[in-house]
Design a protein around this motif. Sequence first.
Motif, PDB file in Angstrom:
ATOM      1  N   LYS A 229       0.804  -1.219   0.000  1.00  0.00           N
ATOM      2  CA  LYS A 229       0.000   0.000   0.000  1.00  0.00           C
ATOM      3  C   LYS A 229       0.846   1.283   0.000  1.00  0.00           C
ATOM      4  O   LYS A 229       0.308   2.371  -0.230  1.00  0.00           O
ATOM      5  N   TYR A 233      -0.198   4.801  -2.017  1.00  0.00           N
ATOM      6  CA  TYR A 233      -0.094   6.171  -1.523  1.00  0.00           C
ATOM      7  C   TYR A 233       0.646   7.046  -2.543  1.00  0.00           C
ATOM      8  O   TYR A 233       0.190   8.143  -2.890  1.00  0.00           O
ATOM      9  N   ASP A 280     -12.347  11.396  -5.018  1.00  0.00           N
ATOM     10  CA  ASP A 280     -12.550  10.344  -4.021  1.00  0.00           C
ATOM     11  C   ASP A 280     -11.459   9.278  -4.114  1.00  0.00           C
ATOM     12  O   ASP A 280     -10.988   8.759  -3.092  1.00  0.00           O
ATOM     13  N   LEU A 281     -11.055   8.958  -5.351  1.00  0.00           N
ATOM     14  CA  LEU A 281     -10.007   7.955  -5.543  1.00  0.00           C
ATOM     15  C   LEU A 281      -8.683   8.442  -4.962  1.00  0.00           C
ATOM     16  O   LEU A 281      -7.960   7.673  -4.305  1.00  0.00           O
ATOM     17  N   GLN A 284      -8.775   8.171  -1.203  1.00  0.00           N
ATOM     18  CA  GLN A 284      -8.633   6.782  -0.768  1.00  0.00           C
ATOM     19  C   GLN A 284      -7.177   6.327  -0.869  1.00  0.00           C
ATOM     20  O   GLN A 284      -6.670   5.642   0.026  1.00  0.00           O
ATOM     21  N   CYS A 285      -6.514   6.706  -1.963  1.00  0.00           N
ATOM     22  CA  CYS A 285      -5.134   6.258  -2.186  1.00  0.00           C
ATOM     23  C   CYS A 285      -4.172   6.802  -1.138  1.00  0.00           C
ATOM     24  O   CYS A 285      -3.248   6.096  -0.715  1.00  0.00           O
ATOM     25  N   ALA A 287      -4.908   7.734   1.956  1.00  0.00           N
ATOM     26  CA  ALA A 287      -5.430   7.598   3.316  1.00  0.00           C
ATOM     27  C   ALA A 287      -4.287   7.298   4.281  1.00  0.00           C
ATOM     28  O   ALA A 287      -3.309   6.629   3.932  1.00  0.00           O
ATOM     29  N   GLN A 292      -7.009   1.258   4.537  1.00  0.00           N
ATOM     30  CA  GLN A 292      -8.092   2.033   3.926  1.00  0.00           C
ATOM     31  C   GLN A 292      -7.800   2.381   2.460  1.00  0.00           C
ATOM     32  O   GLN A 292      -8.663   2.908   1.772  1.00  0.00           O
ATOM     33  N   ARG A 293      -6.591   2.103   2.014  1.00  0.00           N
ATOM     34  CA  ARG A 293      -6.229   2.368   0.621  1.00  0.00           C
ATOM     35  C   ARG A 293      -6.633   1.184  -0.257  1.00  0.00           C
ATOM     36  O   ARG A 293      -6.519   0.032   0.158  1.00  0.00           O
ATOM     37  N   PRO A 294      -7.065   1.435  -1.484  1.00  0.00           N
ATOM     38  CA  PRO A 294      -7.493   0.337  -2.370  1.00  0.00           C
ATOM     39  C   PRO A 294      -6.308  -0.420  -2.954  1.00  0.00           C
ATOM     40  O   PRO A 294      -5.169   0.054  -2.942  1.00  0.00           O
ATOM     41  N   HIS A 298      -8.473  -2.625  -7.931  1.00  0.00           N
ATOM     42  CA  HIS A 298      -9.667  -1.789  -7.782  1.00  0.00           C
ATOM     43  C   HIS A 298      -9.472  -0.457  -8.507  1.00  0.00           C
ATOM     44  O   HIS A 298     -10.386   0.039  -9.184  1.00  0.00           O
TER      45      HIS A 298
END
Length: 316
Positions: A229, A233, A280-281, A284-285, A287, A292-294, A298
């Motif tokens: 992850k 980020y 929003d993406l 999320q990335c 976070a 919490q990151r996709p 996804h």
Amino acid sequence: MGKLSIMLHDKCRNSKESTWPLRKYFRHGGRRDAAITIAQDQWNVEFSNLFIGHKIFHGAHSQIYHGKYKEEHVAIKFVKLRENDEKGTLTSLLETQFFREATYLPRLNHQNVVKFVAACKDTHFYMILTEYLQKGSLRVYLNKLKSKPICLEKVISFSLDIARGMEYVHAKGIIHRDLKPENVLVDEDSHLKIADFGISCKVSKCDSLRGTYRWMAPEMIKGKRYGRKVDVYSFGLILWELVDGKLPFQDMGPVQVAVAVADRNSRPIIPPHCPHVLGDLILQCWAFKPQQRPQFSHIVRVLEQLLDQSFSFHRF
């Protein structure tokens, strides 16, 4: 003319060619260095077929040249070891980075990952050959725009290329750890490819090597355990820069960025013109909590849907 070209010129001053076979540089007392022979067997480098062109990049420890290998245009990363490195700390670091790139990159075969061509290790230098992409890095591309925003369709296309490449890299069990525009290359068709795997690690064997603060995840900055992850980020920061057109935290130095991200959970401001789905993406990335990151799988699905919607909009 760079230092490497000068060295070649000294060995070939009677040649009428503007570039020279690299093997002429490696001759010592009429014979080839034994270390080179070993490297040549290991990576199948045929030095008689390698020609050096002009320098296209100069970094702290490496230079990159445009060249030709077996009639194929290549980028040649040349790392010359320092003779005054008494403790061997820098040499050890550069050796680690060289072996990681020379080990991981040949295993990767994807349209959005730069192609490995050959490698060579000598007692005084390391060298890696990859495919040559004429348009250079994504950083060069963005700098030419001078902070002007990119059209939405191009933002989606660029970010999708990066996400697909990183989805593949992660599927191979590799964490890049230094994903940023400088390490993403642009081909002649304006498609992007992930490059520079010197800081990379296997998911199960990550050490203390780290990337660049401006794109570094907070858990890595703090020296905590981390996983795939951290690349997600970094991708979020790249996506933000594609949308906004500016360097993330452009008014801060690297250490200031590290403190702001890790201690104050600071992030760049999402620009008002950014579509909600992309905004929003991005959120999320980058976070704070990795869970919490996709996943990149996804991210790819979201971007593919956006690209389809973009094409549909233009058709009607």
